[in-house]
Design a protein around this motif. Structure first.
Motif, short mmCIF file in Angstrom:
data_model
loop_
_atom_site.label_atom_id
_atom_site.label_comp_id
_atom_site.label_asym_id
_atom_site.label_seq_id
_atom_site.Cartn_x
_atom_site.Cartn_y
_atom_site.Cartn_z
N LEU A 14 0.85 -1.19 0.00
CA LEU A 14 0.00 0.00 0.00
C LEU A 14 0.89 1.24 0.00
O LEU A 14 1.86 1.31 0.75
CB LEU A 14 -0.90 0.03 1.24
N THR A 15 0.55 2.20 -0.85
CA THR A 15 1.18 3.51 -0.78
C THR A 15 0.08 4.55 -0.70
O THR A 15 -1.05 4.33 -1.16
CB THR A 15 2.07 3.80 -2.01
N GLY A 16 0.41 5.68 -0.12
CA GLY A 16 -0.58 6.74 0.00
C GLY A 16 0.03 7.98 0.59
O GLY A 16 1.25 8.08 0.79
N VAL A 17 -0.83 8.93 0.88
CA VAL A 17 -0.42 10.22 1.43
C VAL A 17 -1.24 10.49 2.68
O VAL A 17 -2.47 10.26 2.70
CB VAL A 17 -0.62 11.35 0.40
N ILE A 18 -0.57 10.96 3.72
CA ILE A 18 -1.26 11.46 4.90
C ILE A 18 -1.17 12.99 4.87
O ILE A 18 -0.07 13.54 4.89
CB ILE A 18 -0.65 10.91 6.20
N ALA A 19 -2.32 13.64 4.79
CA ALA A 19 -2.38 15.10 4.75
C ALA A 19 -2.78 15.62 6.12
O ALA A 19 -3.75 15.15 6.72
CB ALA A 19 -3.37 15.56 3.68
N VAL A 20 -2.03 16.60 6.61
CA VAL A 20 -2.27 17.19 7.93
C VAL A 20 -2.51 18.69 7.76
O VAL A 20 -1.77 19.37 7.04
CB VAL A 20 -1.07 16.96 8.87
N LYS A 21 -3.55 19.19 8.41
CA LYS A 21 -3.83 20.63 8.40
C LYS A 21 -3.99 21.10 9.83
O LYS A 21 -4.93 20.70 10.53
CB LYS A 21 -5.08 20.94 7.58
N ALA A 22 -3.06 21.94 10.26
CA ALA A 22 -3.09 22.45 11.63
C ALA A 22 -3.89 23.75 11.70
O ALA A 22 -3.92 24.53 10.75
CB ALA A 22 -1.68 22.71 12.13
N VAL A 23 -4.56 23.95 12.83
CA VAL A 23 -5.28 25.18 13.10
C VAL A 23 -4.86 25.66 14.49
O VAL A 23 -5.03 24.94 15.47
CB VAL A 23 -6.81 24.99 13.05
N ILE A 24 -4.31 26.87 14.56
CA ILE A 24 -3.83 27.41 15.82
C ILE A 24 -4.96 28.17 16.52
O ILE A 24 -5.79 28.82 15.87
CB ILE A 24 -2.62 28.33 15.59
N ASN A 25 -4.97 28.11 17.81
CA ASN A 25 -6.01 28.76 18.61
C ASN A 25 -5.96 30.28 18.43
O ASN A 25 -5.00 30.84 17.89
CB ASN A 25 -5.80 28.41 20.09
N LYS A 26 -7.01 30.93 18.88
CA LYS A 26 -7.04 32.39 18.86
C LYS A 26 -5.88 32.94 19.70
O LYS A 26 -5.59 32.42 20.78
CB LYS A 26 -8.37 32.89 19.43
N ALA A 27 -5.25 33.98 19.20
CA ALA A 27 -4.09 34.54 19.92
C ALA A 27 -4.46 34.99 21.32
O ALA A 27 -3.65 34.89 22.25
CB ALA A 27 -3.50 35.71 19.12
#
Length: 215
Positions: free
Chosen positions: A180-193
């Protein structure tokens, strides 16, 4: 004396009778061990997603702060033996989750924590499985929860007990594959300052365990 002799002879004859019995029963034992296919799981770059240095001045004070999506490769190699297997992710920073930070289109089960600094939660991130393939053929992700029925998935990963696998036909069941091959995509969201302690360095510290298991 005759009584003694007679008793002695009787014991001797009985012993001879027992010793003369034939053994006409034997046991056949069939042994062996069936082991699962030996599969190796690996992530590109050691599984590290690095957002580098983020200036506090870039962050909104009153809104969540989404960052760009980053990816790493996923690979599973089971040699030449096709087998059915799946993946599950456990959030090791679940206590730091910021509810609702991923926005619409995501559930809280898909929200992974980014740790905390000075007891203030840093943010969250999503994980998505993409471009799954085996021997060049496209695979479609499927998911089940706690050994329930398999269902189609859009690739957005929810935390364990959700388990992910892949199908190669219209039938929603795991495909037996050797690689198996594939991609793991990660999207970070930072809290309000305004909810962070920006008087010190704030570290993005998301950690999750990816577990491969045989189905």
């Amino acid at each position: 004396m005759k009584k003694v002799l007679g008793l002695t002879m009787g014991i001797i004859c009985l012993g001879a009778s027992i010793g003369a019995q034939a053994t006409n029963v034997a046991q056949l034992v069939v042994r062996g061990t069936i082991v699962p296919a030996a599969c190796n799981l690996s992530l590109g770059g050691g599984g590290i997603i690095d957002y580098g240095t983020i200036r506090s001045g870039e962050l909104s004070q009153t809104a969540f702060n989404p960052r760009e999506e980053k990816t790493t490769s996923l690979s599973v190699n089971c040699g030449t033996t096709p087998t059915k297997f799946g993946l599950a992710l456990t959030d090791l920073q679940s206590a730091s989750k910021v509810p609702g930070i991923l926005g619409s289109g995501y559930t809280e089960a898909q929200n992974f924590g980014l740790g905390a600094t000075a007891s203030r939660r840093t943010g969250g991130y999503s994980v998505t499985l993409r471009d799954l393939r085996s021997s060049g053929a496209t695979l479609n992700p499927i998911v089940r929860i706690s050994q329930g029925a398999w269902q189609s998935s859009d690739g957005k990963v929810a935390q364990a007990p959700s388990q992910y696998s892949w199908r190669n036909s219209a039938t929603i069941t795991p495909a037996a594959i050797a690689q198996l091959t594939g991609v793991i995509a990660v999207k970070a969201v930072i809290n309000k300052a305004q909810d962070l302690d920006l008087s010190r360095d704030v570290t993005l510290d998301g950690r999750a365990t990816l577990v491969l298991s045989y189905i």
